[in-house]
Design an enzyme around this catalytic site. Sequence first.
Site, PDB file in Angstrom:
ATOM      1  N   SER A 267       0.820  -1.200   0.000  1.00  0.00           N
ATOM      2  CA  SER A 267       0.000   0.000   0.000  1.00  0.00           C
ATOM      3  C   SER A 267       0.858   1.255   0.000  1.00  0.00           C
ATOM      4  O   SER A 267       2.010   1.247   0.419  1.00  0.00           O
ATOM      5  CB  SER A 267      -0.877  -0.003   1.252  1.00  0.00           C
ATOM      6  OG  SER A 267      -0.045   0.051   2.399  1.00  0.00           O
ATOM      7  N   LYS A 268       0.246   2.294  -0.468  1.00  0.00           N
ATOM      8  CA  LYS A 268       0.897   3.597  -0.566  1.00  0.00           C
ATOM      9  C   LYS A 268       1.400   4.079   0.791  1.00  0.00           C
ATOM     10  O   LYS A 268       2.430   4.744   0.888  1.00  0.00           O
ATOM     11  CB  LYS A 268      -0.120   4.580  -1.147  1.00  0.00           C
ATOM     12  CG  LYS A 268       0.452   5.884  -1.609  1.00  0.00           C
ATOM     13  CD  LYS A 268      -0.533   6.623  -2.498  1.00  0.00           C
ATOM     14  CE  LYS A 268      -1.733   7.145  -1.722  1.00  0.00           C
ATOM     15  NZ  LYS A 268      -2.646   7.954  -2.560  1.00  0.00           N
ATOM     16  N   ARG A 269       0.648   3.750   1.835  1.00  0.00           N
ATOM     17  CA  ARG A 269       1.007   4.221   3.176  1.00  0.00           C
ATOM     18  C   ARG A 269       2.319   3.634   3.670  1.00  0.00           C
ATOM     19  O   ARG A 269       3.082   4.288   4.361  1.00  0.00           O
ATOM     20  CB  ARG A 269      -0.114   3.911   4.177  1.00  0.00           C
ATOM     21  CG  ARG A 269      -1.298   4.831   3.985  1.00  0.00           C
ATOM     22  CD  ARG A 269      -1.500   5.864   5.064  1.00  0.00           C
ATOM     23  NE  ARG A 269      -0.471   6.881   5.285  1.00  0.00           N
ATOM     24  CZ  ARG A 269      -0.105   7.858   4.461  1.00  0.00           C
ATOM     25  NH1 ARG A 269      -0.554   7.980   3.281  1.00  0.00           N
ATOM     26  NH2 ARG A 269       0.771   8.736   4.809  1.00  0.00           N
TER      27      ARG A 269
END
Length: 504
Positions: A267-269
Site C-alpha cells: 500500500s501507498k502508506r
Amino acid sequence: MSETTLPESAGRPIRVRMAPSPTGPLHIGTARTSLYNFLFARHHGGTYVLRVEDTDVARSTIEHERDIIDNLHWLGITWDEGPQVARGDDIGSFGPYRQSQRMELYAAEAARLLESGAAYHCWCTPEELEAVRRDLEARKEAPRYNGRCLRLTDADRALFTAEGRMPAIRFRVTPETIRFDDLIRGEVEFDNALLGDFVIVRADGVPLYHFVVVVDDEKMAISHVIRGEDHLSNTPKHIALIRALGYDEPRFGHIPLILNADRSKMSKRKSQTAITAFREQGYLPEAMVNFLAFLGWSPGTEEEIFTLDELSRRFDLDHVHKAGAVFDQDRLDHLNGVYIRDLSDEQLALRLRPYLPDALDDDAVLRVTPLIKERLVRLSDATELTAFLTESDEQVAALFDVEQLLPKGRGPAEAATALSSAREALAELDDGDFAADVLESRCRAAAERLDWKAGDFFRPLRTAITGRTVSPPLFGSMELLGRDRVLARLGMALEKVGPQAVGA
RNA sequence: GCCCCCAUCGUCUAGAGGCCUAGGACGCCACCCUUUCAAGGUGGAGAUCACCGGUUCGAAUCCGGUUGGGGGCACCA
C-alpha cells in the site's frame, strides 16, 4: 510458442485484459498484473486489451489515466485494443474502452436483470444500511444486506417515488455453491448463501465495479481473467452475475499479492507504490520488468536475467506462485545496477541526461559516464556523483573541513605538503597533457618522492578536487575538470590547511 | 465475526515421493583486487522445508488437523 501449456479456454480465442482504474497513478501491483496478462497474451498469441475502469467519476482523472498509459508504455507493455487519447478514436472493435463511455450498455443489462427478477430496486438510505450493518456486527453476524426492499409492496414503492427517493439496484444472490477451477489455485468453492444481495447500480445511476467488470469481460470476449488475489473472494459474485445474465464464463486466475515488508497487501502508506516514482528515481524499465516478473513467478530454473521478449517466450501460469511476495528493494537495486552496467556508455549517457544539469554539456556527460557507470544504483545517483564538475571551486572548498584532507595518522602539515607537491607536479603540465594516465604517473611519482603510500597521498587530493572523500576515480575526475580548476582547487585546499599547518 | 487463500534461509525463489546431509540470487560477514566508493573474484554464516499426525520401503514434495499470515465480506475499484 508452445501450445501444450495453453490453458483450456472452451475453444474461444485467447483475449485477456488489464483494467486499471484511473483513481491514482499506475500502482506497482497493477503494473505487475498488467505485465502477467501481457506476457500471457504474448506467449499464447492472444489479444491484449486495455480497458479503463473509470465509472467512479468522482475519483477518476484524465491525468491519472495518462500516467497509467504513459508508464505502461514506459515498461514496454503494449496492447492490441484500447482507448485513444481522442475519445471515440479507439483501437479495436470492442470499444469504447473507457467504462464512462459505456453507460448505456450497463443500463440495458441492469434493466434485463430487473426484468428477469434477478435484480430489484432498493430504497434503503445509507443511514439505514449502516444501522443494519452495525446491528449485525453487534450480534457477531456477517454484515450482509437483510433483503428488506425485496419484501416491499407496490404501495411502499409508490410512496418512496412520491418522496422523490431514487432507488439503487441490487442483485439478488441465489443461495448456491459456486465452484470454479482457478488457473493458479485449482478448485475453489464458495457458498453464495453467505453473500448478501449486493448493489450493482447506485441510486444516482452509476453502475458499480462487480457489475461492469462482468458485463465488459463478456462484451469484450475476454477468455481469461488474470487478476490479483484480492479478487478471489469476489469471483463467486461475478460468476453469479454471469449466470444470471446468460454470459460465457471465462477462466479465472488469481495471482499472489505484492506485499509490504510486514507482509500486508502493498500500500501507498507503507511503501512506494507509484511506478512513476521509481521511474523518476532512475530505475530502468528493463530492471523493473525483470524484477516484477520474478515477484511471484520463476522460470523453474536458476536463470534470473530476462528481457521482456525472453519473458514472453518463457512465461507460463504453471510457475506462478500461490503465496504473496514481499517487495524487496535491495533486489530491485541490484537488478537495476546490472542493467545499468549492461548499457553502452552512449546509451547510458543518454539516459543520464535528465539527471544532470544543463551546465554539463552532452560531451561532458558522455565523458563522465564511464567514470560513474559501475557506481550507479539508480540513474539519479549520477547527480551527486558528478556534482563536483559543475560546482564552483568555492562551493567545493566549502564542502569539506580540514579533517577530511588528512590521511590516516597524518596531520595538517603533511596534508599541506602533499597538496603543494601535487600542485607543483601538475602545474608543469600543459592543458593538452592533462590526461588521466599522465596525472596518475605524476602524482604517484610525487608520492614516491615523499615516501608516502599512493593511497594516502591521493586522499587530500580527492577531497580538494571533489569536495568529498568518496568520488569517481580521481584522475579521470581531474582530467574532466581541466588544468585550471584542478590547480585552483588544490590551491584553495592548501589555503584551508595553511593556518593549521603552520600551527602544527 | 464469517468465508476464502497461503506456508522452503531475513527477502525473492529452485524443488511435481528417492537426484536434497535442500540448490541459486539479493542482503549480511571475511578475504582478494584496489586511489576512495563501487564493480569484480573467492569463501562463509544463514532453512530440523511452520507444527503435529497419517499414507509409503522412503515425504520439503501426498492426505488430515493445528498454528501462523494474508485477502474478502461498501451505493470504492
